[in-house]
Design a protein around this motif. Structure first.
Motif, PDB file in Angstrom:
ATOM      1  N   ALA A   1       0.816  -1.210   0.000  1.00 51.55           N
ATOM      2  CA  ALA A   1       0.000   0.000   0.000  1.00 51.55           C
ATOM      3  C   ALA A   1       0.851   1.263   0.000  1.00 51.55           C
ATOM      4  N   SER A   2       1.854   1.332   0.881  1.00 56.66           N
ATOM      5  CA  SER A   2       2.704   2.526   0.949  1.00 56.66           C
ATOM      6  C   SER A   2       3.506   2.713  -0.327  1.00 56.66           C
ATOM      7  N   SER A   3       3.981   1.621  -0.908  1.00 52.97           N
ATOM      8  CA  SER A   3       4.726   1.700  -2.163  1.00 52.97           C
ATOM      9  C   SER A   3       3.881   2.346  -3.251  1.00 52.97           C
ATOM     10  N   LYS A   4       2.641   1.908  -3.358  1.00 48.24           N
ATOM     11  CA  LYS A   4       1.778   2.412  -4.426  1.00 48.24           C
ATOM     12  C   LYS A   4       1.372   3.861  -4.196  1.00 48.24           C
TER      13      LYS A   4
ATOM     14  N   GLY B   1      -1.306  -4.405   9.993  1.00 45.18           N
ATOM     15  CA  GLY B   1      -1.483  -5.408  11.034  1.00 45.18           C
ATOM     16  C   GLY B   1      -1.813  -6.752  10.426  1.00 45.18           C
ATOM     17  N   PRO B   2      -2.148  -7.725  11.252  1.00 42.02           N
ATOM     18  CA  PRO B   2      -2.466  -9.067  10.746  1.00 42.02           C
ATOM     19  C   PRO B   2      -3.831  -9.098  10.064  1.00 42.02           C
ATOM     20  N   VAL B   3      -3.958  -9.964   9.061  1.00 37.37           N
ATOM     21  CA  VAL B   3      -5.223 -10.064   8.331  1.00 37.37           C
ATOM     22  C   VAL B   3      -6.361 -10.550   9.229  1.00 37.37           C
TER      23      VAL B   3
ATOM     24  N   ALA C   1      -4.494   3.787  -0.574  1.00 32.76           N
ATOM     25  CA  ALA C   1      -4.246   2.466  -1.151  1.00 32.76           C
ATOM     26  C   ALA C   1      -4.367   1.406  -0.070  1.00 32.76           C
ATOM     27  N   THR C   2      -4.725   0.202  -0.480  1.00 29.16           N
ATOM     28  CA  THR C   2      -4.783  -0.926   0.454  1.00 29.16           C
ATOM     29  C   THR C   2      -3.962  -2.082  -0.122  1.00 29.16           C
ATOM     30  N   SER C   3      -3.500  -2.925   0.754  1.00 29.20           N
ATOM     31  CA  SER C   3      -2.842  -4.168   0.324  1.00 29.20           C
ATOM     32  C   SER C   3      -3.244  -5.273   1.279  1.00 29.20           C
ATOM     33  N   TYR C   4      -3.486  -6.435   0.728  1.00 27.74           N
ATOM     34  CA  TYR C   4      -3.957  -7.572   1.528  1.00 27.74           C
ATOM     35  C   TYR C   4      -3.112  -8.781   1.159  1.00 27.74           C
ATOM     36  N   GLU C   5      -2.178  -9.110   2.063  1.00 25.60           N
ATOM     37  CA  GLU C   5      -1.227 -10.208   1.830  1.00 25.60           C
ATOM     38  C   GLU C   5      -0.515 -10.027   0.488  1.00 25.60           C
TER      39      GLU C   5
ATOM     40  N   ALA D   1      -2.567  -3.774   4.980  1.00 31.47           N
ATOM     41  CA  ALA D   1      -2.229  -2.376   5.264  1.00 31.47           C
ATOM     42  C   ALA D   1      -3.103  -1.432   4.450  1.00 31.47           C
ATOM     43  N   VAL D   2      -3.227  -0.217   4.958  1.00 37.23           N
ATOM     44  CA  VAL D   2      -3.855   0.872   4.227  1.00 37.23           C
ATOM     45  C   VAL D   2      -2.927   2.073   4.363  1.00 37.23           C
TER      46      VAL D   2
END
Length: 247
Positions: free
Chosen positions: A141-144, A218-220, A186-190, A198-199
Motif C-alpha cells: 500500500a505505501s509503495s503504491k 497489522g495481521p489479516v 491504497a490498500t494491500s492484503y497479503e 495495510a492501508v
C-alpha cells in the motif's frame, strides 16, 4: 591513484557491512561475508576496524556482531526539529491509539521505499515494523501511494527498469495508481507478505508535495478488507493534519 581506488573500495565494503544490519540485528562473520560476496578473511579485517572504532560490537559468546554505540551517536544528529520522523511521531502515536494497529511512515528513495518511523501496536499479536527497512515500490500500500504521486517520467523509468519484477504488469500497476490518486489511499492484503494487510495515504506538505506515505498495518485476522476501507477516512484526515506540520 591506485591507492586512492583501493581506499574507496575499502570504504564501500565497510559501508556494505554496516548496511547488512538493516535487516538483521545480529550477524556472524560467515553470514556477513555471504551477504556482501566477499571472502571471510577480508570481511574479518574490515569488521576488526569497525569494531575498533565502535561501529560494531562482537558478542564473544555467540561470535556474532551487532551495530555499536557510534551508530547511535551519529543517529542522534538526525533528530532535528524539522525531520518528519521526529515531527510526526506524536501524531502517529495518537493514530495508533485510535486504531490499535502499527503506524508507519515511509519515504521514497529511487525505486525503493524506506520506513523512517514506526509506532508499534500495543496488541499482543502485531506486525513488527523495523525502522530503516527498505522495500521495492512494486507491491504494498505505501509503495503504491508513493509511486502514484511520482513525476510521470520517473514512473515510466521505474516501470521500464531492469529491476521491475516481471510478475507485476506495468499497465495493471498504472491503473491501480490512477485509482489510488482518485480515492486518496491504497490498500494491500497479503500483497507483500503473507498474513499482513495495510492501508496507506499520502502526507502532503504545505508546498503541495507528497513528502511521505503514512500507513496502518497489522495481521489479516484483524484487518479484513472492509476494516481497511473503514480506516481509510481516518487515515486520510490524519495524513492531512500531519502534512500541515511539515515545512
Amino acid at each position: 591513484m591506485e591507492d586512492r581506488k583501493l581506499t574507496v573500495r575499502a570504504v564501500e565494503r565497510a559501508l556494505d557491512i554496516l548496511l547488512c544490519f538493516t535487516a538483521d540485528s545480529d550477524l556472524g562473520l560467515t553470514e556477513i561475508a555471504s551477504k556482501i560476496g566477499l571472502h571471510k578473511s577480508t570481511v574479518h579485517r574490515l569488521l576488526t576496524t569497525l569494531e575498533d572504532r565502535g561501529f560494531v560490537v562482537r558478542n564473544s559468546a555467540t561470535e556474532k556482531y551487532r551495530l555499536g554505540f557510534r551508530i547511535w551517536e551519529l543517529s542522534t544528529h538526525l533528530s532535528q526539529s524539522d525531520e518528519p520522523a521526529v515531527l510526526l511521531q506524536p501524531a502517529m502515536e495518537g493514530l495508533r491509539d485510535r486504531l490499535g494497529e502499527t503506524v508507519s511512515l515511509y519515504l521514497r528513495d529511487g525505486s525503493m521505499r524506506i520506513r523512517i518511523q514506526a509506532v508499534q501496536s500495543n496488541q499482543p499479536i502485531r506486525r513488527v515494523a523495523p525502522v530503516g527497512a527498505r522495500m521495492p515500490l512494486a507491491v504494498g500500500a505505501s509503495s503504491k501511494v508513493l509511486a502514484a504521486f511520482m513525476p510521470p517520467q520517473e514512473l515510466e523509468t521505474l516501470l521500464r527498469g531492469d529491476e521491475w519484477p516481471s510478475s507485476v504488469d506495468p499497465e495493471v500497476y498504472k491503473a491501480q495508481l490512477q485509482d489510488i490518486r482518485e480515492k486518496g489511499y491504497a490498500t494491500s492484503y497479503e500483497e507483500r507478505e503473507p498474513g499482513a494487510a495495510a492501508v496507506a495515504a499520502p502526507v502532503v506538505n504545505r508546498k503541495g508535495q507528497v513528502a511521505a506515505a503514512l500507513s496502518v498495518s497489522g495481521p489479516v485476522s484483524r484487518l479484513a478488507p472492509e476494516t481497511l476501507h473503514d480506516f481509510a477516512p481516518i487515515l486520510i484526515e490524519a495524513a492531512k493534519e500531519m502534512g500541515l506540520m511539515l515545512p
